[in-house]
Scaffold this active site. Structure first.
Site, PDB file in Angstrom:
ATOM      1  N   ASP A  53       0.841  -1.191   0.000  1.00 45.11           N
ATOM      2  CA  ASP A  53       0.000   0.000   0.000  1.00 45.11           C
ATOM      3  C   ASP A  53       0.879   1.245   0.000  1.00 45.11           C
ATOM      4  O   ASP A  53       2.020   1.212   0.483  1.00 45.11           O
ATOM      5  CB  ASP A  53      -0.915   0.009   1.227  1.00 45.11           C
ATOM      6  CG  ASP A  53      -2.073   0.981   1.088  1.00 45.11           C
ATOM      7  OD1 ASP A  53      -3.132   0.574   0.575  1.00 45.11           O
ATOM      8  OD2 ASP A  53      -1.909   2.162   1.469  1.00 45.11           O
ATOM      9  N   HIS A 193     -18.614  -3.114 -16.764  1.00 43.39           N
ATOM     10  CA  HIS A 193     -19.027  -3.209 -15.369  1.00 43.39           C
ATOM     11  C   HIS A 193     -19.436  -1.799 -14.976  1.00 43.39           C
ATOM     12  O   HIS A 193     -18.658  -1.008 -14.456  1.00 43.39           O
ATOM     13  CB  HIS A 193     -17.867  -3.698 -14.495  1.00 43.39           C
ATOM     14  CG  HIS A 193     -18.149  -3.620 -13.022  1.00 43.39           C
ATOM     15  ND1 HIS A 193     -19.228  -4.241 -12.437  1.00 43.39           N
ATOM     16  CD2 HIS A 193     -17.502  -2.968 -12.019  1.00 43.39           C
ATOM     17  CE1 HIS A 193     -19.221  -3.999 -11.132  1.00 43.39           C
ATOM     18  NE2 HIS A 193     -18.188  -3.215 -10.858  1.00 43.39           N
TER      19      HIS A 193
END
Length: 332
Positions: A53, A193
């Site tokens: 991260d 999507h």
């Protein structure tokens, strides 16, 4: 390209990279990334999960929390690492991207997410990553294209979660209406999507029967309502709790499972189209054979004319978004 329902050869298996099949890297330790790591741990698909991260403290905290849970589950190693750790992973799952707010369209995230995705992919490539890249950052179809172009990988190795979750929502919605198990229902949501996705009711099968045959003698479903419920499900969840996590994380794990186990199962995922349904140079979802090499074949089921037209419109919507916001990212 055939539209008759025959499978099209798309990629061959010799493209499968040589990596450590017991390691998955998750880039982005937010809600989706952490939940995907948890689901991977419970399924015991790999022995090593590395979290990466931009805020190392977040990755370290999530890894520590997951390790506590892992002590009560199955043996494995979960840690906060770096892109160097991701280099040897079999799959790198990219969840890092811009977050949506309320009813904000996924496409409005494109510019913000592209900066993040492009940076993450560049760092993966620089580290020598040789595995399969699974993109779950929204808008996922556009981010899959950005990742593909930025990585230089073959299309087989860059996959978006696409409409796998939407397809699950379609099955769940029909199952609730008919009061049967979702696993008894086959069917596909195709295309973007997002708001232009296509619920392909012609692909629905229940016990080998088409939807029309199954409903014969009983009440007809309102297809417009069903399609709207499926399309808006994600927005409703975000409105309620601020984000989605469990559904997309489960979709991530299902795709990873198919790759890691070389299942060659058929799932609707986002991949680069090269003429299927006369759509090119855009990533969107069609049913794909997924195995150890990633996307090994793209299937083109026969659609009703209105479904094929809606799919073409979905492709056009994505192309317009590329031209409007991603010209600097989605080109080679």
């Amino acid at each position: 390209m055939t539209h008759s329902g025959q499978a099209e050869t798309r990629h061959d298996r010799k493209d499968a990279p040589t990596t450590d099949r017991d390691r998955v890297a998750i880039i982005g330790a937010g809600h989706v990334g952490a939940t995907a790591a948890y689901a991977l741990m419970l399924r015991a698909l790999v022995r090593e999960i590395v979290l990466i991260d931009s805020d190392p403290a977040v990755a370290e905290a999530e890894a520590a929390d997951l390790s506590d849970a892992n002590a009560l589950a199955r043996p494995g190693k979960i840690w906060a690492g770096t892109y160097a750790d991701a280099a040897s992973a079999r799959i790198a799952v990219l969840t890092a991207g811009a977050a949506s707010h309320g009813a904000e369209s996924r496409l409005t995230l494109a510019g913000r997410s592209a900066d993040i995705v492009s940076t993450c992919v560049a760092r993966l490539v620089e580290a020598g990553f040789a595995g399969i890249l699974l993109v779950a950052a929204n808008p996922v179809d556009l981010m899959t294209l950005v990742a593909l172009r930025r990585s230089g990988f073959s299309a087989a190795r860059v996959i978006g979660t696409g409409t796998l979750l939407d397809t699950s929502r379609l099955k769940q919605t029909l199952a609730e209406y008919f009061k049967i198990a979702p696993g008894a229902i086959e069917g596909l949501v195709l295309g973007e999507h997002g708001d232009s996705e296509v619920a392909a009711f012609s692909t629905v099968r229940i016990g080998g029967l088409t939807l029309e045959q199954f409903c014969k003698g009983g009440p007809e479903i309102d297809r417009i309502d069903v399609e709207r419920d499926v399309r808006e499900a994600g927005y409703e969840i975000v409105m309620g709790k601020g984000y989605t996590s469990f559904g997309v994380a489960t979709a991530i794990v299902r795709i990873c499972e198919s790759i890691l186990r070389d299942e060659r199962t058929v799932l609707p995922v986002s991949t680069l189209l090269t003429g299927q349904y006369d759509i090119t140079d855009v990533c969107l979802s069609l049913p794909c054979v997924l195995g150890g090499g990633g996307v090994e074949r793209i299937l083109t089921p026969k659609l009703e004319p209105e479904e094929a037209a809606a799919l073409a419109a979905s492709g056009a919507t994505l192309k317009a978004a590329i031209a409007a916001t991603l010209a600097d990212y989605a080109t080679t």
